[in-house]
Design a protein around this motif. Structure first.
Motif, PDB file in Angstrom:
ATOM      1  N   ASP A 169       8.805  -2.329   3.198  1.00  0.00           N
ATOM      2  CA  ASP A 169       7.023  -2.498   3.251  1.00  0.00           C
ATOM      3  C   ASP A 169       5.930  -3.037   3.701  1.00  0.00           C
ATOM      4  O   ASP A 169       4.830  -2.844   3.486  1.00  0.00           O
TER       5      ASP A 169
ATOM      6  N   ARG B 189       1.793   1.149   6.571  1.00  0.00           N
ATOM      7  CA  ARG B 189       2.123   1.360   5.835  1.00  0.00           C
ATOM      8  C   ARG B 189       0.838   1.545   4.621  1.00  0.00           C
ATOM      9  O   ARG B 189       0.408   2.404   4.174  1.00  0.00           O
ATOM     10  N   THR B 190       0.213   0.650   4.104  1.00  0.00           N
ATOM     11  CA  THR B 190      -0.913   0.713   3.500  1.00  0.00           C
ATOM     12  C   THR B 190      -1.949   0.733   4.369  1.00  0.00           C
ATOM     13  O   THR B 190      -3.242   1.382   3.816  1.00  0.00           O
TER      14      THR B 190
END
Length: 207
Positions: A108, A59-60
């Motif tokens: 996450d 995601r990042t």
């Protein structure tokens, strides 16, 4: 140690540029939220004295150094906050196996988790961990339908008559009906010529 980590992170950052290839060939783990996983990193011989564990978060899009472990079991973590969640260990036998235990996985933290040996510069494919993602359902196998087989409900095969009576009697009945119709037709036409000659004799003017 800091310089080694910097060199390692630089090398891994260049290697992770091929992340789609890693994702396609790595082992996919569908972990539960707050669940745990044990990751293995095997060395083909006893020359692997140091290993670096890292992860690439999807995601990042960020690369993170996790744990450094040597053959004596000494650990050094990349960030103090992950000390309690990432635990490295080593076991030796025919092969040297380094293990990373991860606890408290969150949604996450989806991404690629792998290791790298310092001396050999060997980078195994690793694991693609997907916390909170349900595994794909496997389609049930297709069942081939077979046509029903007609069964003759008659006497056993050792009977002298068996199924022959179901074929013989309808055939005899059809022959008898055909013979009766033929006999009636012949009888009807056998009487027609007499009437025709009688009428012809009356109407003939030459006699």
């Amino acid at each position: 140690m800091t310089l080694s980590c910097m060199c390692f992170c630089l090398f891994v950052w260049m290697a992770v540029s091929a992340l789609p290839t890693f994702q396609a060939t790595s082992s996919v783990l569908y972990a539960k939220i707050n669940g745990s996983e044990n990751l293995l990193c095997e060395c083909p011989d006893h020359s692997c004295q140091e290993v670096f564990w890292y992860r690439y978060l999807e995601r990042t899009k960020s690369l993170q150094f996790l744990v450094y472990v040597n053959s004596a079991g000494r650990e050094l973590h990349g960030e103090p906050l992950i000390v309690n969640r990432f635990k490295g260990s080593v076991s030796s036998g025919q092969k040297v196996v380094y293990t990373l235990r991860i606890t408290g996985l969150q949604e996450d933290e989806i991404g690629l988790y792998s290791c790298m040996f310092k001396i050999k510069n060997i980078m195994p494919v690793g694991y693609y961990i997907m916390p909170g993602v349900k595994p794909p359902t496997v389609q049930p196998p297709t069942v081939k339908t077979t046509k029903p087989v007609k069964i003759c409900h008659c006497k056993p095969s050792n009977s002298p008559k068996g199924c022959e009576q179901f074929v013989l009697w309808p055939g005899i009945g059809a022959l008898l009906l055909l013979a009766i119709m033929l006999a009636g037709t012949l009888y009807y036409f056998s009487r027609l010529p007499k009437k025709c000659r009688h009428r012809f004799a009356k109407t003939n003017p030459l006699r």
